[in-house]
Design a protein around this motif. Structure first.
Motif, short mmCIF file in Angstrom:
data_model
loop_
_atom_site.label_atom_id
_atom_site.label_comp_id
_atom_site.label_asym_id
_atom_site.label_seq_id
_atom_site.Cartn_x
_atom_site.Cartn_y
_atom_site.Cartn_z
N SER A 185 125.56 50.03 11.64
CA SER A 185 125.44 51.14 12.59
C SER A 185 124.42 50.81 13.66
O SER A 185 123.40 50.18 13.38
CB SER A 185 124.99 52.42 11.87
N GLY A 186 124.70 51.26 14.87
CA GLY A 186 123.74 51.16 15.97
C GLY A 186 123.30 52.56 16.36
O GLY A 186 124.13 53.47 16.45
N LEU A 187 121.99 52.73 16.53
CA LEU A 187 121.45 54.04 16.84
C LEU A 187 120.48 53.97 18.02
O LEU A 187 119.81 52.96 18.21
CB LEU A 187 120.68 54.61 15.65
N VAL A 188 120.43 55.06 18.75
CA VAL A 188 119.38 55.27 19.74
C VAL A 188 118.47 56.34 19.18
O VAL A 188 118.93 57.43 18.83
CB VAL A 188 119.97 55.70 21.11
N VAL A 189 117.21 56.00 19.05
CA VAL A 189 116.22 56.93 18.50
C VAL A 189 115.27 57.30 19.63
O VAL A 189 114.74 56.42 20.32
CB VAL A 189 115.43 56.27 17.34
N HIS A 190 115.08 58.58 19.84
CA HIS A 190 114.16 59.05 20.88
C HIS A 190 112.97 59.69 20.18
O HIS A 190 113.15 60.58 19.34
CB HIS A 190 114.86 60.04 21.79
N VAL A 208 116.14 51.26 20.19
CA VAL A 208 117.47 50.86 19.77
C VAL A 208 117.31 50.17 18.42
O VAL A 208 116.56 49.20 18.30
CB VAL A 208 118.13 49.91 20.79
N VAL A 209 118.01 50.70 17.41
CA VAL A 209 117.91 50.14 16.06
C VAL A 209 119.30 49.93 15.48
O VAL A 209 120.28 50.55 15.92
CB VAL A 209 117.09 51.04 15.11
N THR A 210 119.37 49.03 14.52
CA THR A 210 120.59 48.88 13.73
C THR A 210 120.26 49.19 12.28
O THR A 210 119.13 49.04 11.82
CB THR A 210 121.19 47.46 13.82
N LEU A 211 121.29 49.63 11.57
CA LEU A 211 121.21 49.88 10.13
C LEU A 211 122.30 49.07 9.46
O LEU A 211 123.44 49.04 9.94
CB LEU A 211 121.45 51.36 9.81
N GLU A 212 121.95 48.43 8.37
CA GLU A 212 122.95 47.79 7.51
C GLU A 212 122.79 48.38 6.12
O GLU A 212 121.68 48.42 5.58
CB GLU A 212 122.74 46.27 7.47
N SER A 213 123.89 48.86 5.57
CA SER A 213 123.84 49.48 4.25
C SER A 213 125.14 49.20 3.51
O SER A 213 126.09 48.67 4.08
CB SER A 213 123.59 50.98 4.37
N ASP A 214 125.17 49.60 2.25
CA ASP A 214 126.34 49.31 1.42
C ASP A 214 127.31 50.48 1.29
O ASP A 214 128.35 50.35 0.67
CB ASP A 214 125.91 48.82 0.04
N SER A 215 126.95 51.64 1.88
CA SER A 215 127.84 52.80 1.76
C SER A 215 127.56 53.80 2.88
O SER A 215 126.50 53.76 3.51
CB SER A 215 127.65 53.49 0.41
N LEU A 237 123.83 58.36 16.79
CA LEU A 237 124.68 57.27 16.34
C LEU A 237 125.53 56.79 17.50
O LEU A 237 126.30 57.56 18.08
CB LEU A 237 125.56 57.74 15.17
N ALA A 238 125.40 55.52 17.85
CA ALA A 238 126.15 54.96 18.97
C ALA A 238 127.31 54.10 18.50
O ALA A 238 128.29 53.91 19.22
CB ALA A 238 125.22 54.14 19.87
N TYR A 239 127.20 53.57 17.27
CA TYR A 239 128.21 52.62 16.78
C TYR A 239 128.18 52.63 15.27
O TYR A 239 127.12 52.70 14.65
CB TYR A 239 127.87 51.22 17.30
N HIS A 240 129.37 52.55 14.66
CA HIS A 240 129.47 52.41 13.20
C HIS A 240 130.70 51.60 12.88
O HIS A 240 131.78 51.87 13.42
CB HIS A 240 129.55 53.78 12.52
N ARG A 241 130.53 50.60 12.03
CA ARG A 241 131.65 49.76 11.63
C ARG A 241 131.50 49.44 10.15
O ARG A 241 130.41 49.23 9.65
CB ARG A 241 131.66 48.48 12.44
N VAL A 242 132.62 49.36 9.46
CA VAL A 242 132.63 48.97 8.06
C VAL A 242 133.36 47.64 7.96
O VAL A 242 134.51 47.51 8.42
CB VAL A 242 133.34 50.03 7.18
#
Length: 84
Positions: free
Chosen positions: A11-16, A47-54, A76-81
């Motif tokens: 996931s890609g996120l923009v955090v303010h 701008v941050v990314t998250l990597e997780s298993d679920s 949330l700007a982007y999410h891919r599985v």
């Protein structure tokens, strides 16, 4: 039929955050599993990314980011599985 059950959620996120709180927010992000800071501006946009298993752990990480003192909004700007 080959059924893949393991996946990675990216996931890609923009955090303010308040710019005054940014020095505390940045290290707090590093404490969240799978969270990586990629860019930041002087006015509190990150701008941050998250990597997780679920999806559940992605949601939990987004909630944890939103709960950091000084964070105004997490978008949330982007999410891919991806199947492993």
């Amino acid at each position: 039929m080959n059924t893949l059950t393991e996946s990675i959620h990216i996931s890609g996120l923009v955090v303010h955050c308040h710019k005054e709180a940014q020095p505390e927010v940045v290290p707090a992000l590093a404490q969240i599993s799978g969270c990586e800071l990629h860019s930041q501006t002087e006015d509190g946009k990150l701008v941050v990314t998250l990597e997780s298993d679920s999806q559940q752990s992605t949601n939990a990480a987004i909630e944890a980011i939103g709960a950091i003192a000084g964070v105004i909004n997490t978008g949330l700007a982007y999410h891919r599985v991806e199947q492993l």
